[in-house]
Design a protein around this motif. Sequence first.
Motif, PDB file in Angstrom:
ATOM      1  N   ARG A 154       0.828  -1.207   0.000  1.00  0.00           N
ATOM      2  CA  ARG A 154       0.000   0.000   0.000  1.00  0.00           C
ATOM      3  C   ARG A 154       0.865   1.261   0.000  1.00  0.00           C
ATOM      4  O   ARG A 154       0.489   2.287  -0.583  1.00  0.00           O
ATOM      5  CB  ARG A 154      -0.934  -0.037   1.210  1.00  0.00           C
ATOM      6  CG  ARG A 154      -1.932  -1.187   1.148  1.00  0.00           C
ATOM      7  CD  ARG A 154      -2.629  -1.447   2.466  1.00  0.00           C
ATOM      8  NE  ARG A 154      -3.625  -0.426   2.758  1.00  0.00           N
ATOM      9  CZ  ARG A 154      -4.337  -0.398   3.884  1.00  0.00           C
ATOM     10  NH1 ARG A 154      -4.129  -1.309   4.818  1.00  0.00           N
ATOM     11  NH2 ARG A 154      -5.234   0.545   4.070  1.00  0.00           N
ATOM     12  N   LEU A 179       1.976   1.847  -3.577  1.00  0.00           N
ATOM     13  CA  LEU A 179       0.875   2.359  -4.389  1.00  0.00           C
ATOM     14  C   LEU A 179       0.536   3.813  -4.055  1.00  0.00           C
ATOM     15  O   LEU A 179      -0.065   4.512  -4.868  1.00  0.00           O
ATOM     16  CB  LEU A 179      -0.368   1.480  -4.202  1.00  0.00           C
ATOM     17  CG  LEU A 179      -0.245   0.043  -4.729  1.00  0.00           C
ATOM     18  CD1 LEU A 179      -1.525  -0.734  -4.462  1.00  0.00           C
ATOM     19  CD2 LEU A 179       0.092   0.023  -6.212  1.00  0.00           C
ATOM     20  N   SER A 180       0.942   4.274  -2.880  1.00  0.00           N
ATOM     21  CA  SER A 180       0.706   5.673  -2.513  1.00  0.00           C
ATOM     22  C   SER A 180       1.765   6.608  -3.073  1.00  0.00           C
ATOM     23  O   SER A 180       1.729   7.811  -2.810  1.00  0.00           O
ATOM     24  CB  SER A 180       0.632   5.811  -0.993  1.00  0.00           C
ATOM     25  OG  SER A 180       1.906   5.654  -0.402  1.00  0.00           O
ATOM     26  N   ARG A 189       1.135   1.213 -10.564  1.00  0.00           N
ATOM     27  CA  ARG A 189      -0.186   1.841 -10.441  1.00  0.00           C
ATOM     28  C   ARG A 189      -0.422   2.664 -11.697  1.00  0.00           C
ATOM     29  O   ARG A 189       0.450   3.419 -12.125  1.00  0.00           O
ATOM     30  CB  ARG A 189      -0.248   2.720  -9.194  1.00  0.00           C
ATOM     31  CG  ARG A 189      -1.525   3.528  -9.068  1.00  0.00           C
ATOM     32  CD  ARG A 189      -1.559   4.323  -7.769  1.00  0.00           C
ATOM     33  NE  ARG A 189      -2.682   5.252  -7.754  1.00  0.00           N
ATOM     34  CZ  ARG A 189      -2.973   6.066  -6.735  1.00  0.00           C
ATOM     35  NH1 ARG A 189      -2.218   6.053  -5.640  1.00  0.00           N
ATOM     36  NH2 ARG A 189      -4.010   6.880  -6.805  1.00  0.00           N
ATOM     37  N   ASP A 190      -1.615   2.546 -12.247  1.00  0.00           N
ATOM     38  CA  ASP A 190      -1.916   3.212 -13.512  1.00  0.00           C
ATOM     39  C   ASP A 190      -3.401   3.551 -13.540  1.00  0.00           C
ATOM     40  O   ASP A 190      -4.199   2.855 -14.160  1.00  0.00           O
ATOM     41  CB  ASP A 190      -1.529   2.293 -14.681  1.00  0.00           C
ATOM     42  CG  ASP A 190      -1.749   2.933 -16.036  1.00  0.00           C
ATOM     43  OD1 ASP A 190      -1.940   4.170 -16.091  1.00  0.00           O
ATOM     44  OD2 ASP A 190      -1.731   2.205 -17.033  1.00  0.00           O
ATOM     45  N   ASP A 191      -3.775   4.620 -12.871  1.00  0.00           N
ATOM     46  CA  ASP A 191      -5.187   4.973 -12.719  1.00  0.00           C
ATOM     47  C   ASP A 191      -5.858   5.347 -14.031  1.00  0.00           C
ATOM     48  O   ASP A 191      -7.067   5.148 -14.198  1.00  0.00           O
ATOM     49  CB  ASP A 191      -5.338   6.134 -11.732  1.00  0.00           C
ATOM     50  CG  ASP A 191      -4.990   5.737 -10.308  1.00  0.00           C
ATOM     51  OD1 ASP A 191      -4.598   4.568 -10.088  1.00  0.00           O
ATOM     52  OD2 ASP A 191      -5.100   6.587  -9.408  1.00  0.00           O
TER      53      ASP A 191
END
Length: 418
Positions: A107, A110-111, A407-409
């Motif tokens: 986590r 990912l932040s 991470r790839d929003d």
Amino acid sequence: MSGAVPSLPTRGDAVLVGLHLIDGVDPAPRGGLALVIEEGRIARITTPDDAVRGAARVIDLDGAFVMPGLINMHTHFSLSLPGAGGDVVSGLSPHELSLYMADGARRTLLSGVTTVRCVAEKGGADFALRRAIAAGHVPGPRIYTAGRALCCTGGHGFDGDDTLECDGADAFARGVRSQVKAGADLIKLMISGGIAGEHEEITTPQLTREEMAAAISTAHAWGRKVTAHAGPAAIIAEAVQLGLDCVEHGYELTPEVARLMAAHGTALVPTLVVTRASAFFDDLGVPAWMQQRSLGAGPRHMASYRHALDAGVEVLLGSDMPPFWDFEGTSAVVRELEHMQAGGLAAPDAVRAATAAPARWLGADGELGTLTPGRWADLVVTPGDPTTDVTALRDLDLVMKGGVVVRDDQGRARGAFA
């Protein structure tokens, strides 16, 4: 799929175009450039036309801002504060604790935090976690760790196995050597009381001059820097004169002690968010006495931080709270940066305090902290400009570690092939 199932990738190749580059060296973003990433590292910075020629994978960031990944210099993956939430963590078995810490590491990455400095972890699990991340067994940031912090008998944090109780100069020297033997990258001392100790005060000095001198000199002899949990000015001044490399919190600095720190090159990790963390404490069921002590220290803590800025002390990002914690509309690590900016640190300097400056303290500036050739491709992408306002980091679009998108929003990396 046929054949062996691979571990998580730890190095990737890509070309990033359509970006504004915040490289960690130049304070202002630059446009019209492309990043070429090979085997997890920045291979070169060039023009988009040159970069895409023959490239297998091109990611168009559509004008977004790219900066180095955040480096959080005060992290505890095994944090257990007084209260119901902390009791749960303290009651975990060694196996459960390892899995809990691995989830926190995932986590954290990912932040947008691609590197952490752990400053007291339970049971030696940090060393196993560091190895597992490096091997691609679990996702997480790069880890630099102090192992167990050293405290006196009954000192700050004594009631958990993330500390090692020592008394006397010889015992502190042995304590340092024990953590170096375990694999510690740095040493942490508890030289005063703090917020989380029920039977102490923030201002309680806890180590003698001889104990601090023995720990610091032994650590330096072994090539390790020393940081210290510390609140009151007088004990900080004494430790700085003995060669202390960094102060955690520094709740009650004076202008004179801040100037002493600046003169000796002693950095400060202010962790401002810990005296502004009412909602976090409520989440964990932290008792009233600790909440009152923490929140009551807030104004003096901010004044102390401003003394450090005025004196020219190098300040470094560190949240103390889990970096990923959902807190006041963002993550704890971004909220800490916002407090640092609100307290007087200009946005470009706040970015540097979260990237290049920590890398330099860690002795890793040849590897981390800037997006320059030869460094790891650890980076975050935001639609807004963090060098104008660090609040832009509330909107992370993409996180990359070692050239691997984690991470790839916006889905920018999907189907990103030339």
